[in-house]
Design a protein around this motif. Structure first.
Motif, PDB file in Angstrom:
ATOM      1  N   ILE A 189       6.925 -28.834  35.237  1.00 26.49           N
ATOM      2  CA  ILE A 189       5.502 -28.581  35.512  1.00 26.49           C
ATOM      3  C   ILE A 189       4.667 -29.856  35.326  1.00 26.49           C
ATOM      4  N   GLU A 190       5.055 -30.646  34.319  1.00 26.71           N
ATOM      5  CA  GLU A 190       4.337 -31.890  34.071  1.00 26.71           C
ATOM      6  C   GLU A 190       4.344 -32.782  35.315  1.00 26.71           C
ATOM      7  N   GLN A 191       5.483 -32.771  36.022  1.00 26.01           N
ATOM      8  CA  GLN A 191       5.587 -33.614  37.220  1.00 26.01           C
ATOM      9  C   GLN A 191       4.714 -33.069  38.363  1.00 26.01           C
ATOM     10  N   VAL A 192       4.537 -31.748  38.386  1.00 24.96           N
ATOM     11  CA  VAL A 192       3.616 -31.172  39.375  1.00 24.96           C
ATOM     12  C   VAL A 192       2.230 -31.758  39.136  1.00 24.96           C
ATOM     13  N   PHE A 193       1.831 -31.751  37.867  1.00 13.76           N
ATOM     14  CA  PHE A 193       0.488 -32.240  37.534  1.00 13.76           C
ATOM     15  C   PHE A 193       0.327 -33.703  37.942  1.00 13.76           C
ATOM     16  N   ILE A 194       1.355 -34.504  37.655  1.00 19.61           N
ATOM     17  CA  ILE A 194       1.271 -35.940  37.962  1.00 19.61           C
ATOM     18  C   ILE A 194       1.198 -36.153  39.484  1.00 19.61           C
ATOM     19  N   LYS A 195       2.039 -35.442  40.216  1.00 19.24           N
ATOM     20  CA  LYS A 195       2.036 -35.604  41.678  1.00 19.24           C
ATOM     21  C   LYS A 195       0.729 -35.121  42.292  1.00 19.24           C
ATOM     22  N   ALA A 196       0.278 -33.959  41.830  1.00 21.90           N
ATOM     23  CA  ALA A 196      -0.969 -33.405  42.369  1.00 21.90           C
ATOM     24  C   ALA A 196      -2.138 -34.327  42.029  1.00 21.90           C
ATOM     25  N   GLY A 197      -2.085 -34.955  40.853  1.00 24.18           N
ATOM     26  CA  GLY A 197      -3.127 -35.908  40.452  1.00 24.18           C
ATOM     27  C   GLY A 197      -3.137 -37.130  41.353  1.00 24.18           C
ATOM     28  N   ARG A 198      -1.930 -37.603  41.704  1.00 28.05           N
ATOM     29  CA  ARG A 198      -1.848 -38.767  42.614  1.00 28.05           C
ATOM     30  C   ARG A 198      -2.402 -38.413  43.989  1.00 28.05           C
ATOM     31  N   ASN A 199      -2.085 -37.201  44.448  1.00 34.04           N
ATOM     32  CA  ASN A 199      -2.625 -36.760  45.744  1.00 34.04           C
ATOM     33  C   ASN A 199      -4.149 -36.750  45.710  1.00 34.04           C
ATOM     34  N   GLN A 200      -4.676 -36.271  44.577  1.00 30.54           N
ATOM     35  CA  GLN A 200      -6.134 -36.223  44.452  1.00 30.54           C
ATOM     36  C   GLN A 200      -6.723 -37.636  44.471  1.00 30.54           C
ATOM     37  N   ASP A 201      -6.103 -38.558  43.732  1.00 27.43           N
ATOM     38  CA  ASP A 201      -6.596 -39.946  43.712  1.00 27.43           C
ATOM     39  C   ASP A 201      -6.592 -40.531  45.116  1.00 27.43           C
ATOM     40  N   ALA A 202      -5.518 -40.254  45.859  1.00 32.11           N
ATOM     41  CA  ALA A 202      -5.410 -40.802  47.222  1.00 32.11           C
ATOM     42  C   ALA A 202      -6.531 -40.231  48.097  1.00 32.11           C
ATOM     43  N   ARG A 203      -6.767 -38.909  47.906  1.00 37.24           N
ATOM     44  CA  ARG A 203      -7.794 -38.240  48.704  1.00 37.24           C
ATOM     45  C   ARG A 203      -9.186 -38.754  48.355  1.00 37.24           C
ATOM     46  N   LEU A 204      -9.408 -38.982  47.052  1.00 37.90           N
ATOM     47  CA  LEU A 204     -10.740 -39.414  46.621  1.00 37.90           C
ATOM     48  C   LEU A 204     -10.908 -40.930  46.732  1.00 37.90           C
ATOM     49  N   GLY A 205      -9.803 -41.618  47.098  1.00 39.54           N
ATOM     50  CA  GLY A 205      -9.888 -43.062  47.307  1.00 39.54           C
ATOM     51  C   GLY A 205     -10.041 -43.859  46.036  1.00 39.54           C
ATOM     52  N   SER A 206      -9.379 -43.394  44.955  1.00 37.54           N
ATOM     53  CA  SER A 206      -9.424 -44.166  43.706  1.00 37.54           C
ATOM     54  C   SER A 206      -8.040 -44.152  43.092  1.00 37.54           C
TER      55      SER A 206
END
Ligand SMILES: Nc1ncnc2c1ncn2[C@@H]1O[C@H](COP(=O)(O)OP(=O)(O)OP(=O)(O)O)[C@@H](O)[C@H]1O
Ligand SMILES: [Mg+2]
Length: 246
Positions: free
Chosen positions: A228-245
């Motif tokens: 589950i921890e890896q889900v959080f990390i991957k989803a967080g990276r997707n969010q950063d990419a989407r938000l451009g940071s």
């Protein structure tokens, strides 16, 4: 059947600051939903919105098909806030008696429940101590016992497992699963991945947005990871990419 808790397109914040955006969730009767996210991500803000302590800036929150706050519905919810609201100058038992009486329970009814709720959190031996002499974890345990007192239909618990050792945590989870099987609907927040794995549904919040949502197994499959921890990390990276940071 109506869902027990629904949040639709919620936008929430304090003053002009927006903290939560586009939050949607549904918890059906007997389900356990865990909100998981880093400190400051908006978990308690969402809990307060569901309890009706904060009115939505936009969107809707309904509990038992009723907009919150509603006194009748609040009486059906066992609530545990993130900061313990306990009387330091009373003993653990006196706190339970006091909060039980606020729920309209008579002394006989409170005492009939005492062994059960204090047994769940293993507080029996400490009931005659003053709360000012309790450790942090003992205060959390007492708050959890209080939230269970009135045999509520719904439990809303903000970080119930903070300061609780692994053995007791497992015991508390056994009880939460039992309560859910009996029809109690449970929504809780946590930082701990072991807690998240126990829930039927997860809502991962980061920077005020839902970055992943679904059953633990569903999320592992969707993100093609093992933890589950890896889900959080991957989803967080997707969010950063989407938000451009980053
Ligand atoms: N009463 C308030 N007034 C203004 N801002 C607030 C208030 N309460 C919370 N915030 C802000 O809202 C954001 C989200 O806070 P919240 O307490 O919901 O986070 P959380 O996910 O519960 O964090 P934690 O895991 O540390 O409990 C933070 O930036 C916080 O500073
Ligand atoms: Mg919080």
């Amino acid at each position: 059947m109506q869902p027990t808790i629904t949040v639709q397109d919620l936008e929430q914040g304090y003053g002009k600051t927006i903290i939560l955006k586009d939050i949607n969730l549904t918890v059906n009767q007997g389900q356990i939903l865990a909100l998981i996210g880093p400190s400051g991500s908006g978990k308690s803000t969402l809990i307060k919105s569901i309890m009706g302590m904060l009115l939505p800036k936009q969107g809707q929150v309904r509990v038992l098909d009723t907009p919150m706050p509603n006194r009748l519905i609040l009486g059906k919810i066992g609530f545990m806030a993130q900061s313990d609201a306990l009387y330091q100058g009373l003993t653990g038992k006196e706190n339970l008696e006091f909060f039980g009486s606020l729920l309209g329970m008579n002394q006989a009814k409170i005492h009939a429940q005492l062994d059960y709720v204090t047994g769940i959190v293993n507080l029996g031996p400490h009931l005659d101590k003053f709360v000012k002499d309790y450790s942090g974890g003992m205060k959390r345990r007492l708050s959890l016992a209080i939230s269970l007192l009135g045999q509520p239909q719904i439990l809303i618990l903000d970080e119930p497992t903070v300061g609780i050792d692994p053995e007791l945590r497992a015991h508390i989870w056994d009880e939460l699963h039992k309560l859910a099987q009996q029809g109690c609907t449970i929504l809780l927040t946590t930082h701990v991945m072991e807690d998240a794995e126990q829930a039927d549904q997860l809502l991962m919040i980061r920077r005020g947005e839902a970055i992943a949502q679904g059953s633990p197994q569903g999320l592992l499959d969707q993100f093609e990871v093992k933890q589950i921890e890896q889900v959080f990390i991957k989803a967080g990276r997707n969010q950063d990419a989407r938000l451009g940071s980053n």
